[in-house]
Design a protein around this motif. Sequence first.
Motif, PDB file in Angstrom:
ATOM      1  N   UNK A   1      45.919  40.711  45.892  1.00  0.00           N
ATOM      2  CA  UNK A   1      45.344  40.158  44.843  1.00  0.00           C
ATOM      3  C   UNK A   1      45.917  38.793  44.661  1.00  0.00           C
ATOM      4  N   UNK A   2      45.134  38.133  43.793  1.00  0.00           N
ATOM      5  CA  UNK A   2      45.491  36.767  43.788  1.00  0.00           C
ATOM      6  C   UNK A   2      46.231  36.581  42.697  1.00  0.00           C
ATOM      7  N   UNK A   3      46.971  35.232  43.034  1.00  0.00           N
ATOM      8  CA  UNK A   3      48.371  34.391  41.609  1.00  0.00           C
ATOM      9  C   UNK A   3      47.283  34.506  40.559  1.00  0.00           C
ATOM     10  N   UNK A   4      45.789  34.586  40.414  1.00  0.00           N
ATOM     11  CA  UNK A   4      44.852  34.672  38.698  1.00  0.00           C
ATOM     12  C   UNK A   4      45.013  36.244  38.377  1.00  0.00           C
ATOM     13  N   UNK A   5      44.332  36.919  39.736  1.00  0.00           N
ATOM     14  CA  UNK A   5      44.371  38.118  38.951  1.00  0.00           C
ATOM     15  C   UNK A   5      45.556  38.523  38.428  1.00  0.00           C
ATOM     16  N   UNK A   6      46.314  38.113  39.484  1.00  0.00           N
ATOM     17  CA  UNK A   6      48.354  39.704  38.740  1.00  0.00           C
ATOM     18  C   UNK A   6      48.517  38.892  37.173  1.00  0.00           C
ATOM     19  N   UNK A   7      48.232  37.166  37.021  1.00  0.00           N
ATOM     20  CA  UNK A   7      48.963  36.567  35.980  1.00  0.00           C
ATOM     21  C   UNK A   7      47.921  37.123  34.160  1.00  0.00           C
ATOM     22  N   UNK A   8      46.741  37.230  35.048  1.00  0.00           N
ATOM     23  CA  UNK A   8      45.631  38.136  34.194  1.00  0.00           C
ATOM     24  C   UNK A   8      46.215  39.094  34.095  1.00  0.00           C
ATOM     25  N   UNK A   9      46.686  39.869  34.846  1.00  0.00           N
ATOM     26  CA  UNK A   9      46.626  41.424  34.056  1.00  0.00           C
ATOM     27  C   UNK A   9      48.172  41.824  33.762  1.00  0.00           C
ATOM     28  N   UNK A  10      48.794  40.249  34.149  1.00  0.00           N
ATOM     29  CA  UNK A  10      50.275  40.283  33.403  1.00  0.00           C
ATOM     30  C   UNK A  10      50.037  39.857  32.488  1.00  0.00           C
ATOM     31  N   UNK A  11      49.350  38.763  31.885  1.00  0.00           N
ATOM     32  CA  UNK A  11      48.545  39.078  30.340  1.00  0.00           C
ATOM     33  C   UNK A  11      47.970  40.006  29.787  1.00  0.00           C
ATOM     34  N   UNK A  12      47.372  40.278  29.990  1.00  0.00           N
ATOM     35  CA  UNK A  12      46.837  41.905  29.312  1.00  0.00           C
ATOM     36  C   UNK A  12      48.367  42.619  28.339  1.00  0.00           C
TER      37      UNK A  12
END
Length: 152
Positions: A1-12
Amino acid sequence: MTVLGYFLMFLAASCAAAATGMVFKPGDWYAALRKPAFTPPGWVFPVVWSYLYVSVAYAAARVAGVEGSQFALVIFALQIALNTLWTPVFFGARRMGFGMAVIVLLWWAVAAMGVAFLRHDLVAGLLVAPYLIWLSLAAALNWRIWRDNRAL
């Protein structure tokens, strides 16, 4: 997973925590409480929390891709769970003492998360510092409001 993908998950996850503030609003009960002089104006809280949720989600995303970061991410999960719990306890149930216990546990979890993040990524660890500072103020507010309104 990319940093953006992780970011969106943690942001959710952070948005779920933030949503408790929309459900359990301070309201008239909170407005009537005695509060210390160092209480920030009401508009400050959503601004600061928005910044903190985004920055800590980004910090977690930076750490998520690092080998051996599982424990750091478990601590992220613990702190976001405690963060989510505080608002319904304090504003929903109006249990200021229990809210104090939750925020103390949250403070320790965030401090541990900051140390764990620092071990994996300097920027991620430093991004946790404002959260810890804000929680220190929030804990002081929680304590003073609890102390000054025990008869209620």
